[in-house]
Design an enzyme around this catalytic site. Sequence first.
Site, PDB file in Angstrom:
ATOM      1  N   HIS A 133       0.820  -1.214   0.000  1.00 46.60           N
ATOM      2  CA  HIS A 133       0.000   0.000   0.000  1.00 46.60           C
ATOM      3  C   HIS A 133       0.853   1.264   0.000  1.00 46.60           C
ATOM      4  CE1 HIS A 133      -3.507   2.508   0.678  1.00 46.60           C
ATOM      5  NE2 HIS A 133      -2.892   3.074   1.704  1.00 46.60           N
ATOM      6  N   HIS A 184      -2.168   4.443  -3.000  1.00 46.68           N
ATOM      7  CA  HIS A 184      -1.459   3.206  -3.354  1.00 46.68           C
ATOM      8  C   HIS A 184      -0.614   3.451  -4.614  1.00 46.68           C
ATOM      9  CE1 HIS A 184      -1.553  -1.360  -3.049  1.00 46.68           C
ATOM     10  NE2 HIS A 184      -0.824  -1.135  -4.134  1.00 46.68           N
ATOM     11  N   HIS A 186       0.572   3.634  -8.029  1.00 44.21           N
ATOM     12  CA  HIS A 186      -0.066   3.223  -9.271  1.00 44.21           C
ATOM     13  C   HIS A 186       0.078   4.321 -10.315  1.00 44.21           C
ATOM     14  CE1 HIS A 186      -3.216   5.926  -7.822  1.00 44.21           C
ATOM     15  NE2 HIS A 186      -3.796   5.862  -9.014  1.00 44.21           N
ATOM     16  N   GLN A 188      -1.509   5.197 -14.659  1.00 47.81           N
ATOM     17  CA  GLN A 188      -2.605   4.945 -15.586  1.00 47.81           C
ATOM     18  C   GLN A 188      -2.063   4.882 -17.016  1.00 47.81           C
ATOM     19  OE1 GLN A 188      -6.311   7.263 -14.744  1.00 47.81           O
ATOM     20  NE2 GLN A 188      -5.045   8.314 -13.219  1.00 47.81           N
TER      21      GLN A 188
END
Length: 348
Positions: A133, A184, A186, A188
Site C-alpha cells: 500500500h 497506493h 499506481h 494509468q
Amino acid sequence: MLPYYRRVHRKADGRELILYGLHPLEDPPLPEPALPYSPAPHLRYHPLRREWVVYAAHRQERTFLPPKEHCPLCPSREGGFPTEIPFSRFQVAVFDNRFPSLVPSPTPPPEGLPVPAGEALGRCEVVVYTEAHVGSLATLTEEERLLLAWVWRERYQALYALKGIQFVMPFENRGEAVGVTLHHPHGQIYAYPLVPPILERESQAFRERPVLLELLPHLEPYRVDQEEGFLAFVPPFARYPYEVWVVPWQRHPGLWTFSHEEMAAFARLLGRVVARYDALFGEAFPYVMVFHAAPLGEERTFHFHVEFYPPKRAKDKLKFLAGTELGAGTFVVDALPEETAKRLREVL
C-alpha cells in the site's frame, strides 16, 4: 521468452484484469461484487483552441482518498474488503478503469450541440505497481521496477494493436498536490482515438529535425543523473522549477524497441529520479510523470522520452498556474534550470 508471467481474469462486471509476475500466478480468484459500470463519455470540439475536450460526468463518483483498509488497489482478503483485484497476492496488476474517460464501445454523443461532437473511443487502464500500500518507483526493488517497465512495454503493444487507437500514454499522478485520489503506488494508461495537441506539436518538431539528438551533447550543466544509454536532466527550457526529462541517447519511438539491457537501465534511472525528488525536501515529492512515445505513424522520427512535472518550487511552496500560463500559455519560472539541476544532482 518474455521475462514475466501473465494471467488474464474477467472481473464480475466484465472488465479485464491482467496480473503480471516473475513467477506463475496460480491462486484462485476470491469472490467479488459486480459493481455498477456504465460509463458514457463523449468528445466536444473547442473551436478556438482547435482541440477535443472529453466529457465524462460519471468520474465525479470515483473513489476519493479512502482509508488504507478500504484501498481498492490492495490485494483482496478472504472475508475482507473486496478490492479491484480479487486475489490475495500479485506483483503488478492492470485493469480497466471503473471511471474511464475513454471506452472501447462508446455511446453516441448528445444531439443538438452547437459544436462538433464525437464518440470517446479508447481505453483507460489502471496500472498497480505493487501489492504494498505504501511505496513508489524509488522503493520498488530493481527486479520489481524492471517488471513494471516490461508491463508498460506490453501494454503499449497491446493498445496500439486496437482498432482506432492513434496514441497511447502511460502516466503517473503522485501526491495530493496534483489531485491524486488513491495513495497506493499506481499509474494509468490512456489509449486515445486521436493525437492530442502536445503530441501533434512534438511530432511535427521531430519530423523537421532530430531535436533531442541535437540537444543532448549540450546538457552537461543540466544533467541530474545518467545510466548506460540514458540521461536524466532538467531541460534548459523547463516550465516547472524541478522539471526532469529522461531520454535515451539513441532515438527510439517507444519502449517497444528497447533491448533487454536498455529496459533495465531505463527502469533503474526512473527509480533514481524519484529517489532524488524524495531526498530534495526529505518527503514524498509530488509530480506528474508522462511517457511521450510516437503516435501511430510517427515511429520513424519521434524520439521517446519521459517528462516529470513537479508542482513544488520550494519545500512549502507550490507552483500554481497563473493568468499568463493558463490564459496565454506563456510560463514564468522563478528558478534557473542549471541551478535546480545542480540541487537534484547533488542531493543523493
